[in-house]
Design a protein around this motif. Structure first.
Motif, short mmCIF file in Angstrom:
data_model
loop_
_atom_site.label_atom_id
_atom_site.label_comp_id
_atom_site.label_asym_id
_atom_site.label_seq_id
_atom_site.Cartn_x
_atom_site.Cartn_y
_atom_site.Cartn_z
N GLU A 112 48.97 48.75 41.01
CA GLU A 112 47.88 48.83 42.06
C GLU A 112 48.57 48.79 43.50
O GLU A 112 49.18 47.97 43.72
N GLU A 113 48.25 49.93 44.21
CA GLU A 113 48.56 50.17 45.47
C GLU A 113 47.85 49.23 46.44
O GLU A 113 47.02 49.69 46.94
N TRP A 114 48.08 47.95 46.57
CA TRP A 114 47.11 47.39 47.17
C TRP A 114 47.51 47.26 48.85
O TRP A 114 46.80 46.78 49.58
N ALA A 115 48.82 47.69 48.85
CA ALA A 115 49.37 47.59 50.36
C ALA A 115 50.25 48.91 50.35
O ALA A 115 51.01 49.31 49.55
N ASP A 116 50.02 49.77 51.37
CA ASP A 116 50.43 51.11 51.62
C ASP A 116 51.96 51.07 51.14
O ASP A 116 52.81 50.48 51.92
N ILE A 151 54.91 39.75 52.36
CA ILE A 151 53.60 40.27 51.76
C ILE A 151 53.42 39.29 50.58
O ILE A 151 52.25 39.64 50.13
N THR A 152 54.43 39.00 50.10
CA THR A 152 54.32 37.59 49.17
C THR A 152 55.41 36.58 49.29
O THR A 152 56.21 37.08 50.34
N PRO A 174 71.04 50.69 39.74
CA PRO A 174 69.32 50.30 39.78
C PRO A 174 69.19 49.44 40.80
O PRO A 174 70.05 48.33 40.97
N VAL A 175 67.97 49.51 41.45
CA VAL A 175 67.73 48.35 42.34
C VAL A 175 66.45 47.71 41.66
O VAL A 175 65.60 48.56 41.25
N VAL A 176 66.58 46.21 41.63
CA VAL A 176 65.73 45.61 41.17
C VAL A 176 64.83 44.72 42.19
O VAL A 176 65.53 44.06 43.05
N GLU A 177 63.48 44.69 42.03
CA GLU A 177 62.54 43.73 42.75
C GLU A 177 61.86 42.94 41.85
O GLU A 177 61.15 43.30 41.09
N ARG A 178 61.98 41.76 42.16
CA ARG A 178 60.93 40.78 41.38
C ARG A 178 59.81 40.03 42.31
O ARG A 178 60.05 39.04 43.04
N GLN A 179 58.57 40.45 42.27
CA GLN A 179 57.52 40.10 42.86
C GLN A 179 57.32 40.23 44.37
O GLN A 179 56.79 39.22 44.97
N GLU A 180 58.04 41.00 44.93
CA GLU A 180 58.29 41.15 46.26
C GLU A 180 57.22 42.11 46.89
O GLU A 180 56.86 41.80 47.78
N TYR A 181 56.56 42.88 45.93
CA TYR A 181 55.54 43.87 46.41
C TYR A 181 54.19 43.15 45.90
O TYR A 181 53.23 43.18 46.56
N ALA A 182 54.13 42.94 44.54
CA ALA A 182 52.86 42.40 43.91
C ALA A 182 53.38 41.27 42.85
O ALA A 182 54.29 41.27 42.08
N LEU A 183 52.63 40.09 43.12
CA LEU A 183 52.91 38.87 42.30
C LEU A 183 52.64 39.41 40.94
O LEU A 183 51.66 39.95 40.31
N GLY A 184 53.33 38.97 39.80
CA GLY A 184 53.20 39.04 38.41
C GLY A 184 53.88 40.10 38.09
O GLY A 184 53.79 40.66 36.98
N THR A 185 54.70 40.97 39.16
CA THR A 185 55.16 42.25 38.84
C THR A 185 56.66 42.32 39.15
O THR A 185 56.67 41.85 40.16
N VAL A 186 57.36 42.90 38.04
CA VAL A 186 58.84 43.35 38.57
C VAL A 186 59.15 44.78 38.42
O VAL A 186 58.38 45.34 37.63
N CYS A 187 59.88 45.05 39.35
CA CYS A 187 60.37 46.76 39.38
C CYS A 187 61.74 46.78 39.27
O CYS A 187 62.53 46.16 39.87
N ALA A 188 62.10 48.00 38.82
CA ALA A 188 63.61 48.74 39.16
C ALA A 188 63.43 50.13 39.42
O ALA A 188 62.49 50.85 38.96
N ALA A 189 64.31 50.78 40.29
CA ALA A 189 64.46 51.96 40.71
C ALA A 189 65.86 52.31 40.59
O ALA A 189 66.68 51.78 40.75
#
Length: 237
Positions: A112-116, A151-152, A174-189
């Motif tokens: 969910e895009e909770w922050a732009d 923001i977290t 790949p770029v990996v991010e762990r709970q930096e944008y949304a708690l409870g979510t990990v992402c890779a790009a």
């Protein structure tokens, strides 16, 4: 539309009577439609002959753009089903992060895009991946407009720390991010480079499935590699 198609078939222009005859329209109807099309810029009239106008080029460009967008959406849906994660396609355009397509499902919901997303590029894998493909000056320009802030509890907290992180990133990894944008979510790009286009395809997973993230990212990278020639036609959206 029949009138436009008929005019397009006459590179040297055609008069109203000929166009009416070839389209099967009554002459008064043809005259009315031709005047409207000229007024709207889709046709132009010179010495009693009708030619395609500038607006048809915009119409064609818009249609081609929509076709490319549809092709990208189809590709993301295939990867979503193959890998079992929601997919995101984003570009860096005119100094901003743009999320172009998102492909998810009830079983694999998107974040969910909770922050732009545009203003929080420092905090998510999509933004970090795009920023990593820019040069130092462009990165600093972006961060001057959208400064890094927490923001977290896991978000990088200032511009200098983010710039150091971006400088350490290996090209095309790949770029990996762990709970930096949304708690409870990990992402890779995964970065995509085609000419001057700066783009990425990304994925997200709930934290309980974090062990799937890197294998899924490497599989996505392999799929992108196999599809790159076709993908290149779709990324300039």
């Amino acid at each position: 539309m029949r009138l436009l198609e008929t005019v397009a078939g006459h590179a040297r222009g055609a008069p109203a009577k000929q166009l009416a005859r070839e389209t099967g329209l009554a002459l008064p109807t043809a005259y009315h439609l031709l005047r409207t099309l000229v007024y709207e810029g889709y046709l132009r009239r010179e010495k009693g002959l009708f030619f395609l106008g500038d607006a048809t080029e915009r119409l064609s460009s818009s249609g081609a753009q929509q076709k490319r967008r549809s092709a990208m959406a189809d590709t993301l849906a295939q990867w979503r089903d193959l890998i079992g994660v929601p997919m995101y396609y984003a570009m860096y355009q005119d100094g901003d992060i743009e999320i172009v397509c998102v492909s998810d499902s009830p079983e694999t919901p998107a974040v969910e895009e909770w922050a732009d997303f545009r203003e929080t590029g420092h905090a998510h894998a999509i933004g970090q991946c795009l920023l990593s493909q820019l040069d130092e000056e462009a990165r600093r320009d972006h961060l001057a407009r959208y400064p890094a802030q927490a923001i977290t509890p896991y978000t990088v907290r200032d511009n200098n720390a983010l710039l150091r992180r971006l400088a350490r990133m290996r090209r095309m990894e790949p770029v990996v991010e762990r709970q930096e944008y949304a708690l409870g979510t990990v992402c890779a790009a995964v970065p995509i480079t085609a000419g001057t286009t700066v783009a990425t395809v990304a994925m997200s997973l709930p934290i309980r499935q974090a062990d799937r993230l890197l294998p899924a990212a490497h599989r996505l990278q392999a799929e992108i590699g196999r599809s790159l020639s076709a993908l290149t036609l779709s990324i300039s959206i």
